[in-house]
Design a protein around this motif. Structure first.
Motif, PDB file in Angstrom:
ATOM      1  N   ARG A 142      32.334   5.339 -22.025  1.00  0.00           N
ATOM      2  CA  ARG A 142      31.522   6.181 -21.154  1.00  0.00           C
ATOM      3  C   ARG A 142      31.020   5.336 -19.989  1.00  0.00           C
ATOM      4  NH1 ARG A 142      29.177  10.873 -22.379  1.00  0.00           N
ATOM      5  NH2 ARG A 142      27.200  10.196 -21.470  1.00  0.00           N
ATOM      6  N   PHE A 143      31.010   5.952 -18.809  1.00  0.00           N
ATOM      7  CA  PHE A 143      30.530   5.206 -17.659  1.00  0.00           C
ATOM      8  C   PHE A 143      29.909   6.130 -16.627  1.00  0.00           C
ATOM      9  CE2 PHE A 143      34.900   6.299 -16.512  1.00  0.00           C
ATOM     10  CZ  PHE A 143      34.821   6.644 -15.166  1.00  0.00           C
ATOM     11  N   ALA A 144      29.138   5.534 -15.749  1.00  0.00           N
ATOM     12  CA  ALA A 144      28.535   6.238 -14.621  1.00  0.00           C
ATOM     13  C   ALA A 144      28.948   5.533 -13.342  1.00  0.00           C
ATOM     14  CB  ALA A 144      27.009   6.250 -14.752  1.00  0.00           C
ATOM     15  N   ILE A 145      29.017   6.284 -12.256  1.00  0.00           N
ATOM     16  CA  ILE A 145      29.255   5.706 -10.939  1.00  0.00           C
ATOM     17  C   ILE A 145      27.889   5.455 -10.315  1.00  0.00           C
ATOM     18  CG2 ILE A 145      30.263   6.091  -8.654  1.00  0.00           C
ATOM     19  CD1 ILE A 145      32.325   7.933 -10.046  1.00  0.00           C
ATOM     20  N   ALA A 193      26.734  13.862  -6.298  1.00  0.00           N
ATOM     21  CA  ALA A 193      27.451  14.522  -7.392  1.00  0.00           C
ATOM     22  C   ALA A 193      28.173  13.511  -8.271  1.00  0.00           C
ATOM     23  CB  ALA A 193      28.439  15.533  -6.824  1.00  0.00           C
ATOM     24  N   PHE A 194      28.819  12.524  -7.652  1.00  0.00           N
ATOM     25  CA  PHE A 194      29.518  11.506  -8.448  1.00  0.00           C
ATOM     26  C   PHE A 194      28.539  10.649  -9.243  1.00  0.00           C
ATOM     27  CE2 PHE A 194      33.024  12.322  -5.410  1.00  0.00           C
ATOM     28  CZ  PHE A 194      34.047  12.515  -6.326  1.00  0.00           C
ATOM     29  N   ARG A 195      27.399  10.346  -8.664  1.00  0.00           N
ATOM     30  CA  ARG A 195      26.410   9.516  -9.366  1.00  0.00           C
ATOM     31  C   ARG A 195      25.754  10.276 -10.517  1.00  0.00           C
ATOM     32  NH1 ARG A 195      23.716   5.010  -6.197  1.00  0.00           N
ATOM     33  NH2 ARG A 195      22.043   5.468  -7.648  1.00  0.00           N
ATOM     34  N   LYS A 196      25.608  11.579 -10.375  1.00  0.00           N
ATOM     35  CA  LYS A 196      24.952  12.384 -11.408  1.00  0.00           C
ATOM     36  C   LYS A 196      25.819  12.545 -12.646  1.00  0.00           C
ATOM     37  CE  LYS A 196      22.886  16.960 -12.114  1.00  0.00           C
ATOM     38  NZ  LYS A 196      22.593  18.277 -11.470  1.00  0.00           N
ATOM     39  N   ALA A 197      27.137  12.582 -12.462  1.00  0.00           N
ATOM     40  CA  ALA A 197      28.055  12.834 -13.579  1.00  0.00           C
ATOM     41  C   ALA A 197      28.109  11.653 -14.538  1.00  0.00           C
ATOM     42  CB  ALA A 197      29.448  13.125 -13.032  1.00  0.00           C
ATOM     43  N   ARG A 198      28.474  11.952 -15.770  1.00  0.00           N
ATOM     44  CA  ARG A 198      28.709  10.933 -16.793  1.00  0.00           C
ATOM     45  C   ARG A 198      30.123  11.141 -17.318  1.00  0.00           C
ATOM     46  NH1 ARG A 198      25.256   9.369 -14.340  1.00  0.00           N
ATOM     47  NH2 ARG A 198      23.220   8.523 -14.942  1.00  0.00           N
ATOM     48  N   ASN A 245      36.219   3.625  -2.586  1.00  0.00           N
ATOM     49  CA  ASN A 245      36.610   2.219  -2.511  1.00  0.00           C
ATOM     50  C   ASN A 245      35.360   1.342  -2.562  1.00  0.00           C
ATOM     51  OD1 ASN A 245      39.510   2.475  -2.161  1.00  0.00           O
ATOM     52  ND2 ASN A 245      39.049   3.337  -0.148  1.00  0.00           N
ATOM     53  N   GLY A 246      35.399   0.299  -3.358  1.00  0.00           N
ATOM     54  CA  GLY A 246      34.236  -0.570  -3.467  1.00  0.00           C
ATOM     55  C   GLY A 246      33.109   0.066  -4.248  1.00  0.00           C
ATOM     56  N   ALA A 247      33.451   0.910  -5.223  1.00  0.00           N
ATOM     57  CA  ALA A 247      32.430   1.559  -6.048  1.00  0.00           C
ATOM     58  C   ALA A 247      31.890   0.585  -7.091  1.00  0.00           C
ATOM     59  CB  ALA A 247      33.003   2.788  -6.720  1.00  0.00           C
ATOM     60  N   THR A 248      30.732   0.919  -7.622  1.00  0.00           N
ATOM     61  CA  THR A 248      30.123   0.146  -8.704  1.00  0.00           C
ATOM     62  C   THR A 248      29.958   1.056  -9.913  1.00  0.00           C
ATOM     63  OG1 THR A 248      28.922  -1.253  -7.146  1.00  0.00           O
ATOM     64  CG2 THR A 248      28.115  -1.215  -9.420  1.00  0.00           C
ATOM     65  N   LEU A 249      30.415   0.594 -11.077  1.00  0.00           N
ATOM     66  CA  LEU A 249      30.317   1.380 -12.316  1.00  0.00           C
ATOM     67  C   LEU A 249      29.332   0.734 -13.275  1.00  0.00           C
ATOM     68  CD1 LEU A 249      34.045   2.286 -13.148  1.00  0.00           C
ATOM     69  CD2 LEU A 249      32.467   3.350 -11.508  1.00  0.00           C
ATOM     70  N   GLY A 250      28.709   1.578 -14.085  1.00  0.00           N
ATOM     71  CA  GLY A 250      27.825   1.105 -15.140  1.00  0.00           C
ATOM     72  C   GLY A 250      28.120   1.836 -16.430  1.00  0.00           C
ATOM     73  N   SER A 251      27.857   1.193 -17.566  1.00  0.00           N
ATOM     74  CA  SER A 251      28.066   1.849 -18.854  1.00  0.00           C
ATOM     75  C   SER A 251      27.067   2.973 -19.005  1.00  0.00           C
ATOM     76  CB  SER A 251      27.902   0.843 -19.986  1.00  0.00           C
ATOM     77  OG  SER A 251      26.587   0.319 -19.992  1.00  0.00           O
ATOM     78  N   SER A 252      27.440   3.991 -19.763  1.00  0.00           N
ATOM     79  CA  SER A 252      26.569   5.161 -19.910  1.00  0.00           C
ATOM     80  C   SER A 252      26.355   5.454 -21.385  1.00  0.00           C
ATOM     81  CB  SER A 252      27.216   6.364 -19.228  1.00  0.00           C
ATOM     82  OG  SER A 252      26.481   7.539 -19.471  1.00  0.00           O
TER      83      SER A 252
END
Length: 248
Positions: free
Chosen positions: A175-178, A197-202, A241-248
């Motif tokens: 699972r991850f978040a943008i 919208a992309f940041r809100k999604a999981r 491009n150049g996005a940052t992901l985090g675990s969710s």
């Protein structure tokens, strides 16, 4: 953009209403109730002091995955046949789910619709005897008719939740978040409602890239089905491009 389908398709099918309480009063004309006896004095119960804000635990933040700004995130979707008007072409494949590289006639569809189905993986049929069903495609199966979209384990894709990745980059089930959107293909910052919208999604990795189409630090996220216009013309069909992901 899901350029390929999974390595293998595992074919396993798988208000509270709040009622308001009204309050009514009744009385008879000329009748006055006697005054109530005064209540005995009581010592007020001391209340606890509120917890100072500074002592509350800080909100949890997603643990960063990989390098900040080191990800490329693409999008894929389900095409809607009625939005396409190319020359109709007959299609052969599997008329049922549990099949691979079948030769059964599946109907005729606009050529531009078929091109998108092979690029994105699925399309909803809007006319003819198969109306309401899905024409799906994968590299390992070919075309097949189905009652839903499918991830690589046979489960329906979930808009703004299902994702694909190379298994060497993000494991199935991760699972991850943008947490940072980066810039689009024209090197412009992705902002406003699109990034929100992309940041809100999981997202959860349920699909695997076809070999050669994944690559290092690349995730592909599913944004649902076309409605009134082609999603390829929508600002949500983009590359981060150049996005940052985090675990969710």
């Amino acid at each position: 953009m899901r350029r390929g389908a999974p390595l293998a398709l595992a074919l396993a099918m798988l208000g509270a209403a709040t009622a308001g309480c009204g309050q009514s009063t009744e009385g008879a004309a000329g009748h006055v109730p006697p005054p109530a006896a005064p209540a005995p004095a009581s010592t007020p119960t001391p209340t606890a002091e509120p917890t100072p804000f500074a002592t509350l635990p800080p909100p949890t933040r997603p643990r960063q995955l990989g390098r900040a700004g080191g990800w490329r995130v693409t999008t894929y979707y389900t095409a809607l046949e009625s939005l396409y008007d190319g020359e109709r072409k007959p299609v052969r494949g599997c008329a049922r789910f549990h099949c691979s590289h079948g030769r059964a006639p599946l109907g005729s569809y606009p050529a531009d619709f078929l091109k998108v189905v092979q690029m994105e993986g699925s399309g909803r049929i809007t006319g003819g005897p198969q109306r309401g069903r899905f024409l799906n495609w994968s590299h390992s199966v070919g075309f097949w008719l189905d009652d839903t979209t499918r991830d690589s384990r046979g489960r329906p894709l979930v808009p703004w939740a299902s994702a694909a990745a190379d298994k060497s980059v993000l494991a199935r089930g991760q699972r991850f978040a943008i947490v940072g959107c980066g810039r689009d293909g024209n090197d412009r910052p992705i902002g406003g409602e699109v990034c929100a919208a992309f940041r809100k999604a999981r997202w959860t990795v349920t699909d695997l890239f076809r070999p050669g189409y994944g690559g290092e630090n690349h995730a592909d996220v599913y944004i649902g089905e076309e409605k009134d216009s082609r999603l390829s013309e929508s600002p949500f069909y983009t590359t981060l491009n150049g996005a940052t992901l985090g675990s969710s």
